[in-house]
Design an enzyme around this catalytic site. Structure first.
Site, mmCIF file in Angstrom:
data_model
loop_
_atom_site.group_PDB
_atom_site.id
_atom_site.type_symbol
_atom_site.label_atom_id
_atom_site.label_comp_id
_atom_site.label_asym_id
_atom_site.label_seq_id
_atom_site.Cartn_x
_atom_site.Cartn_y
_atom_site.Cartn_z
ATOM 1 N N CYS A 101 48.925 -7.145 89.128
ATOM 2 C CA CYS A 101 47.504 -6.780 89.167
ATOM 3 C C CYS A 101 46.765 -7.394 87.986
ATOM 4 C CB CYS A 101 47.355 -5.267 89.167
ATOM 5 S SG CYS A 101 45.647 -4.680 89.279
ATOM 6 N N CYS B 170 50.002 2.728 91.518
ATOM 7 C CA CYS B 170 48.703 3.310 91.849
ATOM 8 C C CYS B 170 48.479 3.449 93.348
ATOM 9 C CB CYS B 170 47.571 2.504 91.212
ATOM 10 S SG CYS B 170 47.354 0.848 91.899
#
Length: 380
Positions: A101, A199
């Site tokens: 990410c 997440c």
């Protein structure tokens, strides 16, 4: 300086933005919408980038008196992080989605858009430092607070990206001081719990999530000689170093526990063996990047420290580039290294760069003269 503050909705990014405002920069806050499930809410301290987080980020920006925007990066996040995660696990590898990410979203997509809009830099709440070298180049270094140091997950940043990155928390010696500062500034995120786990898997059940996305593919659990010891419903649910959940009916001849040594997605086999068989003495990979200009010695051999997990300890090693592959020879064996993990290279406190581990050499696969042993010799 025009600064785009990436606002996750947590205390770290809140204080980072506040420090940029206090330093006199022209700051704009932005929260990244990474999920297309608008009803997603934080569960305890799991997950991040939820509706609740966006609201918290907006409140902090209002308190700081800066503009706030939400940018929809959900499609790119799905392609570059979520789909990559699924693909890597399906291939028998163990990826780090947070590192991916940072590489593809926060310091590629976000930074690219920020520069296109006329911003000079992107600031985040990561615990790491950027140091200006004698030649004027920018280097990535460990944070002052080793317990919170996040230089590992930033190891994918390039020298060009470091030129436009700011980490205001890098010199802060503890997270408690950051929370205390947030409280003094009246920021509502001061006591907000940290997020953890992956997440996009907010309940923490990675195996269940993968089964839903990938499905089942029954196969055998075998030892290093190929003897079938048991069966499983999906090789992607196993990781190198795993001990529990193997469901092997009979114990090892010596009575000691077995561990996952290798995952073979093509044959759907999971290879298990004793704990000492997890030790590796060499790792290598071709997908590498450098956080600035690397020392020329990496081509002939350079003594460094290498870290293969976000919360792991760095260990002494020697790195060299061989026909385009980054090869790291470990001074002492590392346990349970899996393909897909990222190896981040350090020279003292400085991050040199990183590579994705494609292969490893088992310590017990090397004879005293340095030659690799055959599979037959290992099985005997």
């Amino acid at each position: 300086m025009r600064v785009l503050a990436a606002m996750s909705g947590g205390v770290d990014s809140s204080v980072a933005a506040a420090r940029m405002v206090e330093a006199g920069h022209d700051v704009v806050g932005v929260h990244l919408a990474l999920s297309r499930m608008p009803g997603t809410l934080r569960t305890g301290s799991r997950g991040c980038c939820t509706v609740e987080d966006a609201t918290d980020a907006q409140r902090v920006c209002a308190r700081l008196g800066i503009p706030f925007y939400v940018w929809d990066f959900s499609e790119r996040f799905k392609e570059d992080v979520v789909d990559d995660f699924i693909s890597e696990y399906s291939a028998g590898r163990t990826p780090n989605p947070c590192l991916r990410c940072n590489e593809r979203i926060k310091f590629a997509a976000l930074l690219e858009k920020a520069l296109a809009l006329g911003f000079d830099a992107v600031c985040t709440g990561h615990y790491a430092k950027i140091v200006t070298a004698a030649d004027g180049g920018r280097e990535l270094h460990r944070a002052a607070a080793w317990a919170k140091d996040q230089s590992y997950v930033l190891g994918v940043l390039t020298g060009a990206q470091l030129e436009h990155a700011l980490f205001p928390l890098g010199d802060t010696p503890s997270k408690d001081l950051v929370r205390a500062e947030a409280a003094r500034r009246g920021l509502e995120t001061a006591s907000k719990p940290d997020s953890y786990d992956i997440c996009f898997i907010s309940d923490g059940d990675t195996a269940g999530w993968l089964e839903d996305k990938v499905g089942t593919a029954p196969g055998d659990i075998v030892d290093r000689s190929g003897e079938v010891l048991g069966h499983h419903e999906g090789a992607h649910t196993f990781t190198v170093g795993q001990r529990r959940g193997l469901h092997i009916g009979r114990p090892a001849p010596d009575g000691r526990p077995r561990y996952v040594l290798e995952v073979r997605p093509v044959t759907h086999e999971v290879v298990v063996g004793p704990h000492e068989a997890l030790a590796v003495c060499e790792i290598g990979g071709r997908r590498q990047s450098w956080a600035g200009e690397p020392p020329v010695e990496v081509h002939s051999g350079l003594d460094i420290m290498v870290q293969v997990r976000a919360h792991g300890d760095p260990v002494p090693a020697r790195v060299r580039i061989v026909d385009g592959e980054t090869v790291v020879t470990l001074r002492d064996p590392l346990m349970g290294v899996a393909p897909g993990q990222s190896a981040v290279l350090y020279l003292g406190e400085r991050v040199l760069g990183q590579f994705t581990i494609d292969r490893s050499v088992a310590a017990d696969a090397v004879s005293p003269d340095g030659a690799q042993l055959s599979d037959q010799a290992l099985a005997s």
